[in-house]
Design an enzyme around this catalytic site. Sequence first.
Site, PDB file in Angstrom:
ATOM      1  N   ARG A 618     -52.543  -6.976 -15.897  1.00  0.00           N
ATOM      2  CA  ARG A 618     -52.632  -5.749 -15.117  1.00  0.00           C
ATOM      3  C   ARG A 618     -52.404  -6.006 -13.627  1.00  0.00           C
ATOM      4  NH1 ARG A 618     -51.662  -1.659 -17.745  1.00  0.00           N
ATOM      5  NH2 ARG A 618     -52.740  -0.371 -16.215  1.00  0.00           N
ATOM      6  N   VAL A 619     -51.743  -5.062 -12.977  1.00  0.00           N
ATOM      7  CA  VAL A 619     -51.562  -5.146 -11.529  1.00  0.00           C
ATOM      8  C   VAL A 619     -52.354  -4.065 -10.805  1.00  0.00           C
ATOM      9  CG1 VAL A 619     -49.272  -6.179 -11.756  1.00  0.00           C
ATOM     10  CG2 VAL A 619     -49.486  -3.686 -11.593  1.00  0.00           C
ATOM     11  N   ASP A 620     -52.990  -3.182 -11.551  1.00  0.00           N
ATOM     12  CA  ASP A 620     -53.800  -2.139 -10.932  1.00  0.00           C
ATOM     13  C   ASP A 620     -55.276  -2.479 -11.109  1.00  0.00           C
ATOM     14  OD1 ASP A 620     -54.311  -1.648 -13.585  1.00  0.00           O
ATOM     15  OD2 ASP A 620     -53.184   0.229 -13.684  1.00  0.00           O
ATOM     16  N   ASP A 621     -56.134  -1.532 -10.884  1.00  0.00           N
ATOM     17  CA  ASP A 621     -57.575  -1.778 -10.951  1.00  0.00           C
ATOM     18  C   ASP A 621     -58.143  -1.473 -12.329  1.00  0.00           C
ATOM     19  OD1 ASP A 621     -57.961  -0.668  -7.552  1.00  0.00           O
ATOM     20  OD2 ASP A 621     -57.754  -2.688  -8.338  1.00  0.00           O
TER      21      ASP A 621
END
Length: 750
Positions: A618-621
């Site tokens: 994942r690159v988001d929160d």
Amino acid sequence: MQSSVSNGKFVGSFVGSRVPLLFLNNKKKPEKRITSASASCFCSIWNKFLYKRRIRMATDNKLRFVTSMLEFPSGAGNISALNAIILGEALASEENDLVFPSDDFARQAHVSSPQQYFEMYKRSVEDPAGFWSDIASQFYWKKRWDQPACSENFDVRKGNISIQWFKGGLTNICYNCLDRNIESGNADKIAIYWEGNDPGLQDSLTYSQLLDKVCQLSNYLKDVGVKKGDAVVIYLPMLMELPIAMLACARIGAVHSVVFAGYSSESLAQRIIDCKPKVVITCNAVKRGAKVIHLKDIVDAALAESAKNGISVDVCLTYENQIALKREGTKWKEGKDVWWQDFVPKYPTTCEVEWVDAEDPLFLLYTSGSTGKPKGVLHTTGGYMVYSATTFKYAFDYKPSDVYWCTADCGWITGHSYVTYGPMLNGASVVVFEGTPTYPDAGRCWDIVDKFKVTIFYTAPTLVRSLMRESNEHVTRYSRKSLRVLGSVGEPINPSAWRWFFNVVGDSRCPISDTWWQTETGGFMITPLPGAWPQKPGSATFPFFGVQPVIVDEKGDEIEGVCSGYLCIKNSWPGAFRTLYGDHERYETTYFKPFAGYYFTGDGCSRDKDGYHWLTGRVDDVINVSGHRIGTAEVESALVSHPKCAEAAVVGVEHEVKGQGIYAFVTLVEGEPYSEELRKSLVLTVRNQIGAFAAPDKIHWAPGLPKTRSGKIMRRILRKIASKQLDELGDTSTLAEPHVVEQLIELADR
């Protein structure tokens, strides 16, 4: 695309000798003893690639990243050495990076060569309406769809995002799962093999018996007022009643929302408040291992909380799970609570089908979001039906004689697409397991495999890594000879776990379908097709039919060749979700505005010189824990609800077993001392509000958090501290209080 083996040479006469398999880029590779059988198989596969290398195919922009698989692959990302093996040979070393299908496997596979895949893929992206219409025509439609089969706007700059497949067509997914299979002669075929929590507890249903039970529940739901379009919340463990309930809702056009029966009452209440169901279906209790969990008590608390927010549910249908708890020990509310066994079996075993439009809702499934509020992912009927069935068939190379077991719970998308709908649309025999894979010991999975002669086994890397830590004797004492295909789902599988899965569980015989997809996609997006091309341990390989993945940089520009960046999808596919329930603006903002013109997956991805895709997480929160997507804001919200917590920031860190773990930085209210008791209390707060799977693995005491002068928490720095990558902290001079970073480092091991 230039082949990286174009300057190499193939050693043709090597049977019985000790010679290099390949020379790549004129560099000699490790030697390997070649048998006559494997040499013959290797040569056969090599000739396919050599032929395709000679006949270069002119391709357009849509196909540039799959043409490489028509040539002999050259390496797996940053893995330096390269050997090639055939299924049946042990992949014992980190130096062995390519796994070819055997000639026997490839010959019988649905997709048996790179050439066949390429031709099918080419049509799927150049003529998607025609490609998917041909497949959709294999299912039953009361009325055929309008033309064209697909209508979409995938670009927010051109208006509202809209995706439609087979609009105007009337069908029913329950009919296609059950009635159609019975009419084709599968009435007496086993649909579900059920294995209970405790060894020795088992049951089964044929397709005919399953239809009877589905119709009885459908009739009951209609009798209590459930109509087409109404929501029904299902909070059940992995009893046979769970897929029965899903199919019963689908039969009458109701929209089911399955909530994983490990969520807390607060999380369940959130979902009830959002979708406003007519009925909640649950059971009184369940055993997980040796522990009894009182699910009805959790539902009662959730319904009470929902009522406080103005949402009342009139009926709570409760299945008596006698193995876990007798009805006499169950709390009961007359007038609302109804025992399943007292009413449902009295209804007729036939129920008229509600024919629905292909774009009518099928189910809601809530997934974590970065704002803290769960997102109600909405899937519709026709496109999802066609896509889940097709991905199941090809990614697992499904045959009618197969017995299939996916270890996922139906509370997650995997249980929807690849326990219930995808397999049953193909007429498969499915294993449903109520218990935990390591109870009573770490050999439970293989005991079940041998008992039901499972041929396809689909599980999560978390379980694979967990079992790796146990003695191999837990695996090898069982036969497992029935297995022919393995699968991985939920998160990227690291190469060492892949190798163990391949060598130990599959006896080096079984290809691994390492699938990448999401709740939002409805089905596999990037996945190996067993028999079609070589596999690289840890790579999801190539896109499924109709899927056009692209890797973009921060500006949204597509990156060519070998690269790393943000994974996006160009153009729609039938299984795509249509909206977030009641919040289309959030749907567009989350998935389509970050990179206009694309669906943004939220995942990072690398592509190697052969076009193979390597998911990097994942690159988001959102943190991916054991395949469960958990919003950092959701965990932070639970932590700060604790009276002694002033502030919290949560990041994901690499975890040996779970893939990612939850690492929480916690700032206490002024004057509160750090203590082990308080740490346990904070963890318990998260467990109670969200569920045990969201409990932080580490509480890091934080006098303060690194923030910019505008007040934004610098999570990049927190991730580096949590991962102990202290030499990669970067510039901290722009922080409002740079000394906070030093304090956090000092407190890291407390």
